[in-house]
Design a protein around this motif. Structure first.
Motif, PDB file in Angstrom:
ATOM      1  N   GLU A  71       0.811  -1.217   0.000  1.00  0.00           N
ATOM      2  CA  GLU A  71       0.000   0.000   0.000  1.00  0.00           C
ATOM      3  C   GLU A  71       0.845   1.268   0.000  1.00  0.00           C
ATOM      4  O   GLU A  71       0.474   2.274  -0.601  1.00  0.00           O
ATOM      5  N   ASP A  72       1.990   1.244   0.684  1.00  0.00           N
ATOM      6  CA  ASP A  72       2.768   2.458   0.918  1.00  0.00           C
ATOM      7  C   ASP A  72       4.181   2.338   0.367  1.00  0.00           C
ATOM      8  O   ASP A  72       4.649   1.242   0.038  1.00  0.00           O
ATOM      9  N   ILE A  73       4.858   3.482   0.301  1.00  0.00           N
ATOM     10  CA  ILE A  73       6.289   3.461   0.021  1.00  0.00           C
ATOM     11  C   ILE A  73       6.990   2.886   1.244  1.00  0.00           C
ATOM     12  O   ILE A  73       6.707   3.270   2.377  1.00  0.00           O
ATOM     13  N   ARG A 154       6.952  -4.655  11.313  1.00  0.00           N
ATOM     14  CA  ARG A 154       6.340  -3.335  11.109  1.00  0.00           C
ATOM     15  C   ARG A 154       5.243  -3.387  10.053  1.00  0.00           C
ATOM     16  O   ARG A 154       5.385  -4.021   9.004  1.00  0.00           O
ATOM     17  N   ASN A 155       4.170  -2.664  10.330  1.00  0.00           N
ATOM     18  CA  ASN A 155       3.036  -2.568   9.404  1.00  0.00           C
ATOM     19  C   ASN A 155       2.499  -3.936   9.001  1.00  0.00           C
ATOM     20  O   ASN A 155       1.975  -4.114   7.908  1.00  0.00           O
ATOM     21  N   ALA A 156       2.665  -4.897   9.895  1.00  0.00           N
ATOM     22  CA  ALA A 156       2.226  -6.255   9.584  1.00  0.00           C
ATOM     23  C   ALA A 156       0.703  -6.343   9.546  1.00  0.00           C
ATOM     24  O   ALA A 156      -0.005  -5.549  10.161  1.00  0.00           O
ATOM     25  N   LEU A 157       0.229  -7.321   8.829  1.00  0.00           N
ATOM     26  CA  LEU A 157      -1.202  -7.613   8.741  1.00  0.00           C
ATOM     27  C   LEU A 157      -1.781  -7.804  10.144  1.00  0.00           C
ATOM     28  O   LEU A 157      -1.173  -8.459  10.985  1.00  0.00           O
ATOM     29  N   GLY A 176       6.478  -9.290   5.486  1.00  0.00           N
ATOM     30  CA  GLY A 176       6.753  -8.123   4.657  1.00  0.00           C
ATOM     31  C   GLY A 176       6.560  -8.533   3.204  1.00  0.00           C
ATOM     32  O   GLY A 176       7.363  -8.233   2.324  1.00  0.00           O
ATOM     33  N   PHE A 177       5.448  -9.273   2.964  1.00  0.00           N
ATOM     34  CA  PHE A 177       5.235  -9.899   1.666  1.00  0.00           C
ATOM     35  C   PHE A 177       4.993  -8.883   0.552  1.00  0.00           C
ATOM     36  O   PHE A 177       4.469  -7.796   0.775  1.00  0.00           O
ATOM     37  N   PRO A 196      -1.069 -13.088   9.590  1.00  0.00           N
ATOM     38  CA  PRO A 196      -0.244 -12.083  10.255  1.00  0.00           C
ATOM     39  C   PRO A 196       1.055 -12.676  10.778  1.00  0.00           C
ATOM     40  O   PRO A 196       1.163 -13.885  11.000  1.00  0.00           O
ATOM     41  N   TYR A 197       2.009 -11.812  11.021  1.00  0.00           N
ATOM     42  CA  TYR A 197       3.344 -12.207  11.486  1.00  0.00           C
ATOM     43  C   TYR A 197       3.296 -13.102  12.720  1.00  0.00           C
ATOM     44  O   TYR A 197       4.042 -14.074  12.817  1.00  0.00           O
TER      45      TYR A 197
END
Length: 356
Positions: A71-73, A154-157, A176-177, A196-197
């Motif tokens: 979704e993000d940079i 970080r930013n994991a599902l 971090g897929f 999720p992680y």
């Protein structure tokens, strides 16, 4: 506006700012791809890194709606030789500059990227500071920075997601897929459960999966002891597949060792050889850590090797139904040579067999 890039070895590079204006500390790496900067920017394996593009012109086809890997940079900052102010492509939705600004990511252009790349190749991966004033505090800031150990989390599902298909039921763990892995599984007709992680082995095994995949991701694989333990719990329970960080995780779980490379492999033009068929594939890669092939345990078969430097690029453990590759068979960006690897694994899973 002027921007200044300080490297850990004391080098100061002066350029022009674009994207967001934000001072950043990070690890600096280079990517040798001629295209694919949108996928590179959005690849979670680049978390906490400033990426230097070796190809001199970047931004010429803009940003579109399709070429996202998340979704993000994900990069910390972006460094290029020449930024193309006026992109030209029929799918272009916005400029690279506007994209970086919208996501709060800084960039620097007008710099000697060849010189920086040579430094990284000679010295190794370094820390860096991107700022907007010449400062005597630059080296102190760099020296006090350390690469975080939680980048894969970080930013994991937050909760698992299911994507319907008529074929094999495959689990995919989010380390971090990249979306390209999910797209490739779905293109093979799989029903995919994205985990999720922090998912436990009991939940995974209760879902009646035909196979389970450990995704790519950023950072040192040894910073993920809970995922290494998860892999051990899943050994022998179902066929397992690892990509990039997943490859390293599975190797560590088997008792092998990993090490940090001098400057890593990052690009879409890395030749690897299938050690069984002697067929050469051109692969997409993004990693700074490597599995020590000499440390693989008995029962493991080396399957792929990097032609440039001889490093391990894949292994199988037939007894435990494990397959893993260091490169990205789903590409994104890069050649599609590796698609047959995932498709072959899925076919074996669907046929309830394991072909070493």
């Amino acid at each position: 506006m002027k921007a200044y890039l300080y490297l850990e070895d004391g080098t100061l590079v002066e350029g022009e700012a674009f994207g967001a204006i934000k001072e950043t500390l990070s690890e600096i790496v280079f990517n040798t791809g001629m295209t694919g900067y949108q996928e590179i920017l959005t690849d979670p394996s680049y978390r906490e890194q400033t990426v230097v593009m070796t190809y001199p012109i970047v931004g010429n086809y803009g940003i579109n709606k399709n070429d996202f890997e998340s979704e993000d940079i994900q990069v910390k900052a972006f460094a290029v030789r020449e930024y193309s102010v006026h992109p030209s492509h029929y799918e272009c939705d916005e400029t690279l500059d506007d994209f970086l600004k919208s996501k709060g990511i800084p960039g620097i252009y007008g710099i000697d990227t060849r010189m920086i790349t040579k430094k990284i190749r000679n010295i190794g991966t370094m820390k860096c500071l991107l700022t907007y004033d010449k400062t005597s505090e630059a080296m102190e800031k760099i020296n006090t920075y350390s690469f975080p150990k939680d980048v894969a989390r970080r930013n994991a599902l937050k909760e698992k997601m299911t994507f319907d298909g008529n074929g094999a039921k495959i689990g995919l763990l989010d380390l971090g897929f990249k979306r390209g892995i999910l797209r490739e599984l779905l293109s093979c007709g799989c029903k995919v459960i994205l985990y999720p992680y922090n998912t436990g082995a009991d939940e995974i095994m209760s879902d009646g999966l035909d196979g389970f995949m450990f995704s790519n991701g950023p950072g040192d694989p040894k910073d993920n002891p809970e995922i290494i333990s998860l892999a051990k719990e899943l050994f022998g329970k179902m066929p397992l597949f690892g990509i990039c960080l997943g490859h390293q995780i599975l190797a560590l779980a088997l008792g092998a060792d990993t090490f940090k490379m001098k400057f890593g492999h990052r690009g879409s033009n890395h030749p690897v050889i299938n050690l069984k068929s002697q067929k050469v594939l051109i692969s997409s890669q993004n990693h700074g850590y490597e599995v020590d092939g000499r440390s693989l345990p008995e029962g493991t078969v080396k399957t792929y090797e990097n032609i440039n430097d001889g490093t391990l690029e894949g292994f199988d453990h037939p007894g435990l139904k494990i397959k893993a590759v260091q490169f990205h068979p789903e590409e994104g960006p890069g050649p599609v040579d590796g698609h047959e690897i995932i498709a072959g694994w899925i076919n074996n899973v669907k046929d309830d067999e394991y072909n070493a």
